[in-house]
Design a protein around this motif. Structure first.
Motif, short mmCIF file in Angstrom:
data_model
loop_
_atom_site.label_atom_id
_atom_site.label_comp_id
_atom_site.label_asym_id
_atom_site.label_seq_id
_atom_site.Cartn_x
_atom_site.Cartn_y
_atom_site.Cartn_z
N THR A 177 -1.41 3.94 -70.91
CA THR A 177 -1.38 3.26 -72.19
C THR A 177 -1.38 4.24 -73.35
OG1 THR A 177 -2.58 1.42 -71.16
CG2 THR A 177 -2.49 1.45 -73.55
N LEU A 178 -2.16 5.30 -73.26
CA LEU A 178 -2.15 6.32 -74.31
C LEU A 178 -0.77 6.97 -74.42
CD1 LEU A 178 -5.61 8.06 -73.72
CD2 LEU A 178 -5.03 6.42 -75.51
N ALA A 179 -0.15 7.23 -73.27
CA ALA A 179 1.20 7.82 -73.29
C ALA A 179 2.21 6.86 -73.88
CB ALA A 179 1.60 8.21 -71.86
N GLN A 180 2.08 5.58 -73.56
CA GLN A 180 2.98 4.57 -74.14
C GLN A 180 2.86 4.54 -75.67
OE1 GLN A 180 1.87 0.95 -72.16
NE2 GLN A 180 2.71 1.59 -70.18
N ASP A 181 1.67 4.88 -76.16
CA ASP A 181 1.44 4.90 -77.61
C ASP A 181 1.81 6.25 -78.21
OD1 ASP A 181 0.55 2.35 -77.31
OD2 ASP A 181 -1.48 2.72 -78.02
N GLY A 182 2.32 7.18 -77.39
CA GLY A 182 2.84 8.43 -77.90
C GLY A 182 1.96 9.65 -77.76
N ALA A 183 0.77 9.53 -77.17
CA ALA A 183 -0.13 10.66 -77.05
C ALA A 183 0.26 11.57 -75.88
CB ALA A 183 -1.57 10.17 -76.85
N ASP A 184 0.10 12.87 -76.09
CA ASP A 184 0.17 13.82 -74.98
C ASP A 184 -1.18 13.75 -74.25
OD1 ASP A 184 2.71 14.63 -75.80
OD2 ASP A 184 1.88 16.16 -77.14
N VAL A 185 -1.17 13.94 -72.93
CA VAL A 185 -2.37 13.65 -72.15
C VAL A 185 -2.69 14.77 -71.16
CG1 VAL A 185 -3.43 12.06 -70.50
CG2 VAL A 185 -1.92 11.16 -72.29
N LEU A 186 -3.95 15.19 -71.17
CA LEU A 186 -4.50 16.01 -70.09
C LEU A 186 -5.53 15.15 -69.38
CD1 LEU A 186 -5.17 18.79 -68.62
CD2 LEU A 186 -7.07 18.93 -70.24
N PHE A 187 -5.39 14.99 -68.06
CA PHE A 187 -6.39 14.23 -67.32
C PHE A 187 -6.98 15.08 -66.22
CE2 PHE A 187 -2.37 13.23 -65.17
CZ PHE A 187 -2.69 13.34 -63.82
N THR A 188 -8.23 14.77 -65.88
CA THR A 188 -8.93 15.51 -64.83
C THR A 188 -9.16 14.64 -63.60
OG1 THR A 188 -11.23 14.93 -65.40
CG2 THR A 188 -10.18 16.70 -66.69
N HIS A 189 -9.40 15.29 -62.49
CA HIS A 189 -9.68 14.58 -61.23
C HIS A 189 -10.43 15.53 -60.32
CE1 HIS A 189 -6.31 16.81 -59.27
NE2 HIS A 189 -5.82 16.78 -60.51
#
Length: 263
Positions: free
Chosen positions: A31-43
């Motif tokens: 959803t954040l990407a759909q709104d245009g944000a670049d994303v770093l996620f952890t796992h």
């Protein structure tokens, strides 16, 4: 008026605890990407391997490709959130690969069943290290490094589980740690408001994110007045709203977005 696809354009978001295709973390990233944000996620696959649902071994790589295909930059980081240096490594990685982060979503959680008969120092410490220390330090260092003159403000969004609404028997360590984050949210919001950073917490209620048995779904469904279980996308839409400029006047809140769930 800025379109939904652009309302987070130019922002860099960090989302912790993204490891399963049906998880809330995955829905938030999308959803954040759909709104245009670049994303770093952890796992952290080592933790997922100990859970009943197991680890989706190649999911982080697949999700990263999916996010990039949508037109944003995306990176992932495998990291043990119980390590004291994890907040610094996460922020350093985000800044180095994507730019200075403006949105932080503390979604990672350690959760095991306990109850008073099983509760021990080791169980408490394991929950504290991930659910409290990592989230608090990540939030604090995010604020320390945030440039209030950058425009647009910063956003910290913590995921909680409704500890202030009622008991969760058998999960004492988890509720104690998540309850601490609810308290932390309110006080941190007051401290960082002069930096133009908002801090809120989201309680999504029981969410069908791949961990529920059919028996549990049957038990929970009548407790939702809308007649369905929560979905990861329900929480993700609220998180994306709180990350946007439209929510700049909302801070220090614990939002129970649980479809009216009543236990």
């Amino acid at each position: 008026m800025t379109s939904k696809a652009e309302r987070l354009k130019g922002h860099v978001a960090i989302v912790t605890g993204v490891s399963r295709p049906l998880g809330i973390g995955t829905a938030i990233c999308r959803t954040l990407a759909q709104d245009g944000a670049d994303v770093l996620f952890t796992h952290w696959r080592a933790y997922d391997r100990t859970m009943e649902w197991g680890a989706a071994e190649h999911w982080p790589e697949k999700l990263c490709e999916e996010l990039r295909a949508s037109g944003v930059k995306a990176e992932h980081l495998e990291i043990d959130m119980s390590s004291p240096d994890s907040p610094y490594r996460i922020l350093d990685t985000a800044a180095g690969k994507l730019g200075n982060p403006t949105v932080l979503v503390n979604n990672a959680a350690h959760s095991t069943r306990d109850g008073y008969q099983q509760l021990s120092a080791d169980i408490l410490d394991a929950h504290y290290a991930v659910n409290v220390r990592a989230a608090c330090l990540l939030s604090a260092v995010f604020a320390q490094r945030f440039d209030p003159s950058s425009g647009g403000g910063g956003r910290i969004i913590n995921m909680v589980s409704g500890q202030d609404k009622g008991p969760m028997p058998g999960e004492l360590a988890y509720v104690a740690s998540k309850g601490a984050i609810s308290a932390f949210t309110v006080s941190l919001a007051a401290e960082v408001a002069p930096l133009n950073i908002t801090v809120n917490a989201v309680d999504p209620g029981p969410t069908d994110s791949g961990w529920m048995t059919d028996e549990l779904k049957t038990l929970l469904r009548p407790k939702f007045p809308m007649g369905r279980l929560g979905r990861p996308e329900d929480a993700a839409r609220l998180v994306a709203f709180l990350a946007s400029s439209e929510a700049e006047w909302i801070t220090g809140q614990i939002i129970h977005s649980d479809g009216g769930f009543r236990d």
